[in-house]
Design an enzyme around this catalytic site. Structure first.
Site, PDB file in Angstrom:
ATOM      1  N   GLU A 245      -6.158  35.175  -9.338  1.00 23.35           N
ATOM      2  CA  GLU A 245      -6.711  33.953  -8.762  1.00 23.35           C
ATOM      3  C   GLU A 245      -8.198  33.846  -9.115  1.00 23.35           C
ATOM      4  O   GLU A 245      -9.003  34.670  -8.691  1.00 23.35           O
ATOM      5  CB  GLU A 245      -6.526  33.958  -7.244  1.00 23.35           C
ATOM      6  CG  GLU A 245      -6.937  32.661  -6.581  1.00 23.35           C
ATOM      7  CD  GLU A 245      -6.654  32.652  -5.087  1.00 23.35           C
ATOM      8  OE1 GLU A 245      -6.292  31.593  -4.562  1.00 23.35           O
ATOM      9  OE2 GLU A 245      -6.805  33.715  -4.444  1.00 23.35           O
TER      10      GLU A 245
ATOM     11  N   LYS B 190     -13.583  33.624  13.961  1.00 22.28           N
ATOM     12  CA  LYS B 190     -14.550  34.295  13.101  1.00 22.28           C
ATOM     13  C   LYS B 190     -14.642  33.520  11.785  1.00 22.28           C
ATOM     14  O   LYS B 190     -13.745  33.604  10.939  1.00 22.28           O
ATOM     15  CB  LYS B 190     -14.120  35.747  12.857  1.00 22.28           C
ATOM     16  CG  LYS B 190     -15.208  36.619  12.209  1.00 22.28           C
ATOM     17  CD  LYS B 190     -15.161  36.492  10.713  1.00 22.28           C
ATOM     18  CE  LYS B 190     -16.295  37.240  10.052  1.00 22.28           C
ATOM     19  NZ  LYS B 190     -16.471  36.862   8.645  1.00 22.28           N
TER      20      LYS B 190
ATOM     21  N   CYS C 192      -6.903  27.207  -2.334  1.00 20.69           N
ATOM     22  CA  CYS C 192      -5.933  28.302  -2.482  1.00 20.69           C
ATOM     23  C   CYS C 192      -4.702  27.873  -3.269  1.00 20.69           C
ATOM     24  O   CYS C 192      -4.123  28.667  -4.007  1.00 20.69           O
ATOM     25  CB  CYS C 192      -5.543  28.858  -1.118  1.00 20.69           C
ATOM     26  SG  CYS C 192      -5.002  27.617   0.069  1.00 20.69           S
TER      27      CYS C 192
END
Length: 501
Positions: free
Chosen positions: A404, A195, A305
């Site tokens: 973040e 996905k 990330c």
């Protein structure tokens, strides 16, 4: 770097992109199909805000079909019972086809997510292909075990594929992270339902086509584009999915754990957010540190990330370091992603652009000072660009220091001694990566050992290899991508005990 980067102009790359006619249908049981509802969603390019393609909006019925196809292929054994040398041949062929499709895959990746075409050509496509080839080579080299027993018994310990794996991937590195999950999962004999993020579905669908061309049996790899709350949630809750391998935000990672508990207690592997510190000691080579820090936050527009988004620097060298980082940032070209000289491209979409700008405003309102950048750029293009930014005088309690941002925003905080530096660096819910810069190797290894991160660099940042595991501590998740260790999460151990009579 591939020579084709320098042989095409921006105009030529735009022409290549405009002629792609991207495939937007799902791939289920070896067939490209529309969503069962007939619904689609618009895939918008962050380069200029224009619509690239209409993409199948897969929902419950489509996920059900994909999982059914994956389960049927697994139970028939059309892939898992294939001889290891044949699985190796197919996966190597898959990698070869990816390399042969370099320009198309690179153009799709840049068009879809706004990263520079130079990066897509030289990094994303080659590294994804290398990843598939890397795991292919394990197919005929992984041995099962024989346990030590008495003379009248034989205990075999075998690696068994889990079954149906749901791979849910983010939009910042669609090709690379898809390869990190697909390659070891397929190597082990699993069936996979991939996905992709709704913002970046195009290269995932193309990977599915190439895998079929390479000889992967229908149903072994299925691609279901769609929204997280529809297709992603349905996959994670599905009772016939044996594992979810997820990369994305920590908040959604927590949902994956909840969905696993609410359904069939499926395995979950998570690679989530990060707020990686770069600790710069007083004796560090500031020029080298500035180079590593600048590229560590501004590469891929900061949409990484493990981006080194927090500089924790000794107070006596802070001003000099920030001046050096600003100098390096000035050499990193922000521009149109199809311009071959561009090194920073567009953020993924308008909503994310506003989110990053909102963080900059939040930092200033809490007392931080904009030392570089801080503004939207290239507004006339209609795309989503932000200048390389440094926020100075950041206190640990500020949102910009704790949350973040996922954009080209670097925060700077000072320390006075080593213990304070380590405390500041570890004062985070995340633990994905970190770095320490110093010319004293005793200090380097002492600090590196103390830092809580899945990867810690010394006098460098973001150096990597497929041979090294990648993943985090704390709320950055668990489980590892890359390296032989990644295979472990896609298999389980079965003991077969024979007693001789």
């Amino acid at each position: 770097m591939d020579t084709r980067i320098s042989t095409r102009s921006r105009t030529e790359w735009v022409q290549v992109a405009s002629g792609l006619r991207p495939e937007g249908r799902a791939l289920i049981n070896g067939q490209l199909v529309a969503a069962s509802s007939g619904r689609t969603f618009e895939d918008v390019s962050p380069i200029d805000g224009c619509i690239i393609a209409q993409v199948a909006r897969c929902e419950t019925a489509d996920v059900e079909s994909a999982v059914t196809a994956a389960r049927a292929a697994f139970e028939r054994g059309v892939w898992r019972r294939t001889e290891p040398k044949e699985r190796k041949r197919v996966l190597l062929r898959f990698a070869e086809l990816m390399r042969a499709d370099l320009e198309r895959l690179a153009a799709l990746e840049t068009l879809d997510v706004g990263k520079p075409i130079g990066n897509s050509l030289a990094v994303d496509v080659p590294f994804a292909a290398d990843c598939v080839a890397y795991y292919a080579e394990f197919a005929d080299k992984l041995y099962d075990e024989i346990a030590p027993t008495g003379p009248d018994d034989l205990a075999l310990i075998r690696r068994e594929p889990l079954g149906v794996v749901a791979a849910i991937v983010p939009w910042n590195y669609p090709l690379i992270i898809s390869a990190w999950k697909l390659a070891p999962a397929l190597l082990a004999g699993n069936s996979v339902v991939l996905k992709p993020a709704e913002q970046s579905p195009l290269t995932a669908i193309r990977l599915g086509e190439l895998a079929l061309e390479a000889g992967l049996p229908p149903g072994v790899l299925n691609i279901v584009p769609g929204f997280g709350e529809e297709a992603g949630k349905t996959l994670a809750l599905h009772g016939d999915v044996d594992m979810v391998s997820f990369t994305g935000s920590t908040d959604v990672g927590k949902l994956m754990l909840r969905y696993a508990g609410e359904s069939n207690l499926k395995r979950v592997a998570l690679e989530c957010g990060g707020k990686s510190p770069q600790v710069v000691m007083q004796d560090a080579d500031l020029a080298a540190a500035a180079e590593g820090i600048a590229w560590g936050i501004y590469y891929n527009q900061g949409e990484t990330c493990h981006a080194g988004s927090r500089v924790i620097v000794h107070e006596k060298v802070k001003d000099a370091l920030l001046a050096d980082i600003a100098r390096v940032a000035g050499t990193i070209t922000l521009g149109h992603p199809f311009e071959p000289t561009t090194q920073m491209g567009a953020l993924i979409d308008r909503g994310h652009l506003q989110r990053v700008l909102g963080y900059i405003d939040s930092g200033v309102s809490e007392g931080a000072r904009v030392a570089l950048g801080g503004k939207r750029a290239l507004v006339e293009t209609g795309g989503y660009y932000i200048e390389a930014t440094i926020l100075d005088a950041v206190r640990p309690a500020m949102r910009v220091s704790r949350e973040e941002i996922f954009g080209p925003v670097l925060t700077a905080t000072t320390f006075t001694d080593e213990s304070q530096a380590v405390q500041l660096a570890n004062d985070s819910i995340y633990g994905l990566a970190a770095a320490v810069w110093t010319n004293n190797m005793n200090v380097a290894h002492r600090v590196a050992s103390a830092l809580r991160g899945g990867t810690v660099w010394i006098n460098s940042f973001d150096r990597s290899s497929l041979a090294t595991p990648f993943g985090g501590f704390k709320q950055s998740g668990f489980g590892r991508d890359r390296s032989p260790h990644a295979i472990d999460k896609y298999v389980d151990l079965k003991t077969i005990w024979t007693a001789y009579r």
